[in-house]
Design an enzyme around this catalytic site. Structure first.
Site, PDB file in Angstrom:
ATOM      1  N   VAL A  58       6.977  60.524 125.216  1.00 25.76           N
ATOM      2  CA  VAL A  58       8.236  60.557 124.474  1.00 25.76           C
ATOM      3  C   VAL A  58       9.413  60.041 125.296  1.00 25.76           C
ATOM      4  O   VAL A  58      10.467  59.711 124.730  1.00 25.76           O
ATOM      5  CB  VAL A  58       8.554  61.979 123.957  1.00 25.76           C
ATOM      6  CG1 VAL A  58       7.557  62.387 122.885  1.00 25.76           C
ATOM      7  CG2 VAL A  58       8.611  62.990 125.096  1.00 25.76           C
ATOM      8  N   TYR A 149      13.131  74.210 133.968  1.00 24.32           N
ATOM      9  CA  TYR A 149      12.843  74.385 132.547  1.00 24.32           C
ATOM     10  C   TYR A 149      14.072  74.892 131.797  1.00 24.32           C
ATOM     11  O   TYR A 149      14.428  74.367 130.730  1.00 24.32           O
ATOM     12  CB  TYR A 149      11.681  75.366 132.390  1.00 24.32           C
ATOM     13  CG  TYR A 149      11.208  75.556 130.971  1.00 24.32           C
ATOM     14  CD1 TYR A 149      10.473  74.569 130.328  1.00 24.32           C
ATOM     15  CD2 TYR A 149      11.485  76.731 130.281  1.00 24.32           C
ATOM     16  CE1 TYR A 149      10.025  74.747 129.018  1.00 24.32           C
ATOM     17  CE2 TYR A 149      11.048  76.925 128.985  1.00 24.32           C
ATOM     18  CZ  TYR A 149      10.323  75.921 128.362  1.00 24.32           C
ATOM     19  OH  TYR A 149       9.890  76.113 127.063  1.00 24.32           O
ATOM     20  N   ILE A 182       5.578  82.847 123.811  1.00 23.34           N
ATOM     21  CA  ILE A 182       4.651  82.489 122.742  1.00 23.34           C
ATOM     22  C   ILE A 182       3.280  82.240 123.359  1.00 23.34           C
ATOM     23  O   ILE A 182       3.163  81.637 124.426  1.00 23.34           O
ATOM     24  CB  ILE A 182       5.131  81.225 121.987  1.00 23.34           C
ATOM     25  CG1 ILE A 182       6.563  81.423 121.480  1.00 23.34           C
ATOM     26  CG2 ILE A 182       4.192  80.903 120.830  1.00 23.34           C
ATOM     27  CD1 ILE A 182       6.766  82.581 120.537  1.00 23.34           C
TER      28      ILE A 182
END
Length: 247
Positions: A58, A149, A182
């Site tokens: 990307v 991050y 998650i």
């Protein structure tokens, strides 16, 4: 709203679950990820043709623009889900400059490149669309070990608000989902037992979320049901960022 939705990081985790739910709701998911073999496996599971998946980085500007052009030559592009991301759980003093730059390149620059390509198309054609960025609560608060991050996701949050302001007058909505812990492959790879115990203790729901729970939030933000939601950072974190004293 429905049509084609480009989902980066679509071969696994939150991206895969988002593609599954969108397909069930009448969208045409277009998966973008690094590995062709993972994309082929995802397409088989989802019942998508191989042509619905594209292997690329990307952060590769030319490759992204080529893929966006190919998709819009087939059908109307209605949505973007910027889910591709990498992370690390390292103290500042142990994080190399190369690691920092790589995380910024994928998480932030990649989101910028994909969003810009879609926005240019929509503005040129006078069309509306929706962008949903996958951020993180590490971009909202100072979780330890997240210097790279967290910086990347904090920047994604700010960029989300800027794009919502710039593109909103054209009817293009931009929002972000900021997941808490998650149960993805990335989390399983970088979360130690101690880290997992800390999350379990501090998230009011006392558990990790599942990828499909985030995908449902993404699907809502893409839908017409969220037609007046723009520039919002939605924390889907079991209550972590809003929790006070627990004991």
């Amino acid at each position: 709203m429905s049509g084609a939705a480009i989902i980066t990081g679509g071969a696994s985790g939150i991206g895969f679950e988002t593609a599954r739910i969108l397909k069930e709701r009448g969208w045409s998911p277009c998966l973008v990820d690094l590995r062709r073999d993972a994309l082929d496996e995802a397409c088989e599971k989802l019942g998508l043709p191989r042509e619905a998946a594209f292997a690329l980085n990307v952060a590769d500007e030319a490759a992204v623009e080529e893929v966006v052009a190919e998709i819009i030559s087939r059908e109307r592009l209605a949505g973007i889900v910027n889910c591709a991301g990498i992370g690390a759980d390292k103290p500042l003093t142990e994080t190399s400059v190369d690691e920092f730059r790589r995380i910024i390149e994928v998480n932030l620059t990649g989101t910028f490149i994909v969003s810009r390509a879609a926005a240019r198309h929509w503005l040129a054609k006078g069309e509306q669309g929706v962008i949903v960025n996958i951020s993180s609560i590490s971009g909202m608060i100072g979780n330890k070990g997240r210097s790279a991050y967290g910086a990347s996701k904090g920047a994604v949050n700010t960029m989300t608000m800027v794009l919502a302001n710039e593109l909103g007058p054209a009817g293009i909505r931009v929002n972000a989902v900021a997941p808490g812990p998650i149960n993805t492959a990335l989390a399983r790879a970088i979360h130690t037992h101690d880290v997992r115990q800390q999350w379990h203790a501090r998230v009011p729901l006392r558990r990790y979320g599942e990828p499909h729970e985030i995908a449902r939030v993404v699907a809502f933000l893409l839908s017409d049901e969220a037609s007046y939601v723009n520039g919002h950072i939605l924390a889907a974190d079991g209550g972590f960022v809003t929790a006070g004293l627990a004991n």
